[in-house]
Design a protein around this motif. Structure first.
Motif, PDB file in Angstrom:
ATOM      1  N   SER A   1       0.851  -1.191   0.000  1.00  0.00           N
ATOM      2  CA  SER A   1       0.000   0.000   0.000  1.00  0.00           C
ATOM      3  C   SER A   1       0.888   1.244   0.000  1.00  0.00           C
ATOM      4  CB  SER A   1      -0.880   0.004   1.250  1.00  0.00           C
ATOM      5  OG  SER A   1      -0.074   0.189   2.420  1.00  0.00           O
ATOM      6  N   TRP A   2       0.263   2.415  -0.059  1.00  0.00           N
ATOM      7  CA  TRP A   2       1.035   3.659  -0.042  1.00  0.00           C
ATOM      8  C   TRP A   2       1.755   3.833   1.287  1.00  0.00           C
ATOM      9  CZ3 TRP A   2       0.263   7.426   3.587  1.00  0.00           C
ATOM     10  CH2 TRP A   2      -0.954   7.419   4.282  1.00  0.00           C
ATOM     11  N   ILE A   3       1.189   3.260   2.349  1.00  0.00           N
ATOM     12  CA  ILE A   3       1.841   3.335   3.661  1.00  0.00           C
ATOM     13  C   ILE A   3       3.137   2.522   3.639  1.00  0.00           C
ATOM     14  CG2 ILE A   3       1.622   2.732   6.117  1.00  0.00           C
ATOM     15  CD1 ILE A   3      -1.355   3.208   5.888  1.00  0.00           C
ATOM     16  N   ASP A   4       3.076   1.345   3.044  1.00  0.00           N
ATOM     17  CA  ASP A   4       4.273   0.505   2.936  1.00  0.00           C
ATOM     18  C   ASP A   4       5.341   1.186   2.086  1.00  0.00           C
ATOM     19  OD1 ASP A   4       3.189  -1.886   4.322  1.00  0.00           O
ATOM     20  OD2 ASP A   4       1.809  -1.908   2.629  1.00  0.00           O
ATOM     21  N   GLU A   5       4.909   1.852   1.028  1.00  0.00           N
ATOM     22  CA  GLU A   5       5.847   2.554   0.154  1.00  0.00           C
ATOM     23  C   GLU A   5       6.469   3.751   0.858  1.00  0.00           C
ATOM     24  OE1 GLU A   5       6.805   1.433  -2.588  1.00  0.00           O
ATOM     25  OE2 GLU A   5       5.253   0.123  -3.393  1.00  0.00           O
ATOM     26  N   PHE A   6       5.718   4.359   1.758  1.00  0.00           N
ATOM     27  CA  PHE A   6       6.183   5.558   2.460  1.00  0.00           C
ATOM     28  C   PHE A   6       7.270   5.233   3.492  1.00  0.00           C
ATOM     29  CE2 PHE A   6       5.770   8.574   6.035  1.00  0.00           C
ATOM     30  CZ  PHE A   6       6.030   9.767   5.365  1.00  0.00           C
ATOM     31  N   ILE A   7       7.168   4.053   4.114  1.00  0.00           N
ATOM     32  CA  ILE A   7       8.135   3.664   5.153  1.00  0.00           C
ATOM     33  C   ILE A   7       9.346   3.020   4.499  1.00  0.00           C
ATOM     34  CG2 ILE A   7       8.515   2.217   7.189  1.00  0.00           C
ATOM     35  CD1 ILE A   7       5.503   2.405   7.725  1.00  0.00           C
TER      36      ILE A   7
ATOM     37  N   ILE B   1       7.868  -2.361  18.041  1.00  0.00           N
ATOM     38  CA  ILE B   1       7.989  -3.671  17.390  1.00  0.00           C
ATOM     39  C   ILE B   1       7.143  -3.715  16.123  1.00  0.00           C
ATOM     40  CG2 ILE B   1       7.384  -6.122  17.598  1.00  0.00           C
ATOM     41  CD1 ILE B   1       8.169  -5.951  20.553  1.00  0.00           C
ATOM     42  N   ALA B   2       5.907  -3.222  16.217  1.00  0.00           N
ATOM     43  CA  ALA B   2       5.015  -3.219  15.049  1.00  0.00           C
ATOM     44  C   ALA B   2       5.601  -2.379  13.918  1.00  0.00           C
ATOM     45  CB  ALA B   2       3.641  -2.686  15.448  1.00  0.00           C
ATOM     46  N   PHE B   3       6.179  -1.236  14.262  1.00  0.00           N
ATOM     47  CA  PHE B   3       6.757  -0.374  13.238  1.00  0.00           C
ATOM     48  C   PHE B   3       7.987  -1.033  12.607  1.00  0.00           C
ATOM     49  CE2 PHE B   3       9.262   3.317  11.734  1.00  0.00           C
ATOM     50  CZ  PHE B   3       8.315   3.862  10.872  1.00  0.00           C
ATOM     51  N   SER B   4       8.757  -1.754  13.432  1.00  0.00           N
ATOM     52  CA  SER B   4       9.964  -2.419  12.914  1.00  0.00           C
ATOM     53  C   SER B   4       9.604  -3.482  11.887  1.00  0.00           C
ATOM     54  CB  SER B   4      10.765  -3.045  14.062  1.00  0.00           C
ATOM     55  OG  SER B   4      10.137  -4.217  14.569  1.00  0.00           O
ATOM     56  N   ILE B   5       8.434  -4.078  12.034  1.00  0.00           N
ATOM     57  CA  ILE B   5       7.970  -5.086  11.080  1.00  0.00           C
ATOM     58  C   ILE B   5       7.827  -4.470   9.689  1.00  0.00           C
ATOM     59  CG2 ILE B   5       6.006  -6.569  10.459  1.00  0.00           C
ATOM     60  CD1 ILE B   5       5.510  -6.877  13.484  1.00  0.00           C
ATOM     61  N   LEU B   6       7.278  -3.249   9.673  1.00  0.00           N
ATOM     62  CA  LEU B   6       7.096  -2.551   8.405  1.00  0.00           C
ATOM     63  C   LEU B   6       8.428  -2.064   7.855  1.00  0.00           C
ATOM     64  CD1 LEU B   6       3.883  -0.462   9.228  1.00  0.00           C
ATOM     65  CD2 LEU B   6       4.053  -2.714   8.135  1.00  0.00           C
TER      66      LEU B   6
ATOM     67  N   PHE C   1       1.409  -3.435   5.690  1.00  0.00           N
ATOM     68  CA  PHE C   1       0.485  -2.796   6.629  1.00  0.00           C
ATOM     69  C   PHE C   1      -0.788  -3.609   6.803  1.00  0.00           C
ATOM     70  CE2 PHE C   1      -2.782   0.429   7.709  1.00  0.00           C
ATOM     71  CZ  PHE C   1      -2.232   0.851   8.922  1.00  0.00           C
ATOM     72  N   ILE C   2      -1.263  -4.239   5.728  1.00  0.00           N
ATOM     73  CA  ILE C   2      -2.475  -5.047   5.828  1.00  0.00           C
ATOM     74  C   ILE C   2      -2.276  -6.253   6.745  1.00  0.00           C
ATOM     75  CG2 ILE C   2      -1.950  -6.478   3.802  1.00  0.00           C
ATOM     76  CD1 ILE C   2      -4.945  -6.479   3.177  1.00  0.00           C
ATOM     77  N   ASP C   3      -1.034  -6.765   6.793  1.00  0.00           N
ATOM     78  CA  ASP C   3      -0.725  -7.877   7.694  1.00  0.00           C
ATOM     79  C   ASP C   3      -0.809  -7.415   9.147  1.00  0.00           C
ATOM     80  OD1 ASP C   3      -0.106  -9.244   5.347  1.00  0.00           O
ATOM     81  OD2 ASP C   3       2.027  -8.796   5.508  1.00  0.00           O
ATOM     82  N   LEU C   4      -0.329  -6.190   9.369  1.00  0.00           N
ATOM     83  CA  LEU C   4      -0.382  -5.614  10.713  1.00  0.00           C
ATOM     84  C   LEU C   4      -1.830  -5.444  11.167  1.00  0.00           C
ATOM     85  CD1 LEU C   4       1.867  -2.753  12.020  1.00  0.00           C
ATOM     86  CD2 LEU C   4      -0.592  -2.691  12.440  1.00  0.00           C
ATOM     87  N   ILE C   5      -2.673  -4.910  10.273  1.00  0.00           N
ATOM     88  CA  ILE C   5      -4.092  -4.738  10.604  1.00  0.00           C
ATOM     89  C   ILE C   5      -4.738  -6.092  10.888  1.00  0.00           C
ATOM     90  CG2 ILE C   5      -6.338  -3.978   9.737  1.00  0.00           C
ATOM     91  CD1 ILE C   5      -4.392  -1.736  10.495  1.00  0.00           C
ATOM     92  N   GLY C   6      -4.395  -7.080  10.063  1.00  0.00           N
ATOM     93  CA  GLY C   6      -4.912  -8.428  10.285  1.00  0.00           C
ATOM     94  C   GLY C   6      -4.488  -8.973  11.639  1.00  0.00           C
TER      95      GLY C   6
END
Length: 201
Positions: free
Chosen positions: A38-44, A160-165, A172-177
């Motif tokens: 997603s655009w969030i993944d591209e941004f990070i 930790i969640a941010f480090s995953i990305l 990001f969709i995996d994180l939401i899931g």
């Protein structure tokens, strides 16, 4: 000492069960579908240094069992077992993967990342159990109503969640899931625990 043994036993039953399901589904599933970032993944941006907070996951989970109030430990183990079954079902029915960047470094950080990639599944992306289990551990500690400890673990969990990305191990969709799965597993475990208490078991 008896209480600590109980906590360690529940840790094994809960987190250990997750490990079994995770690796079993990795061997039984078919080829994963590549998810578009997603655009969030591209941004990070990718950062190999995120391996350090990423690996701290292996500290926060045991802490969840040993810092949570004693009456929440069994709930935590059950919630993790339910989460493992839920995630495992998705991994088998709809396996997913992603196209991760290649780290060209040669230092300790890069070596750790390469070791993680070699040992971890290339699939099992959605939902992120990394996120699910972290949230459940923090949730269990929050039951103690010790606000300072809870806030510290919440901040830690966010890192930790941010480090995953950052590592591009998940999207990001995996994180939401993972968040949704944690909520469902926690709620179901709460219902099971309440029923057991009412029945006197």
């Amino acid at each position: 000492m008896k209480n600590q043994f109980y906590r360690a036993n529940q840790l094994l039953l809960g987190w250990g069960f997750v490990g079994v399901i995770y690796h079993l589904t990795d061997h039984l599933q078919g080829t994963g579908r590549v998810i578009t970032p997603s655009w969030i993944d591209e941004f990070i941006p990718f950062s190999a240094n995120a391996i350090w907070p990423y690996l701290s996951f292996f500290l926060i989970i045991p802490l969840g069992y040993f810092l949570a109030p004693l009456n929440a430990v069994r709930w935590l183990a059950r919630a993790m077992q339910i989460a493992a079954l839920g995630a495992g079902t998705v991994y088998l029915l709809w396996p997913t993967t992603l196209q991760a960047p290649v780290d060209t470094g040669h230092g300790l950080t890069s070596k750790l990342l390469k070791g993680l990639i070699a040992a971890d599944s290339t699939q099992n992306c959605l939902p992120s159990l990394h996120v699910t289990l972290t949230l459940l551990a923090v949730w269990a500690v929050a039951k103690s109503r010790q606000s300072f400890t809870t806030w510290v673990l919440m901040l830690w969990g966010f890192v930790i969640a941010f480090s995953i990305l950052q590592l591009k191990r998940h999207l990001f969709i995996d994180l939401i899931g993972g968040v949704v799965l944690a909520w469902i597993a926690g709620a179901l475990a709460q219902r099971l625990t309440h029923k057991k208490e009412l029945s006197g078991e």
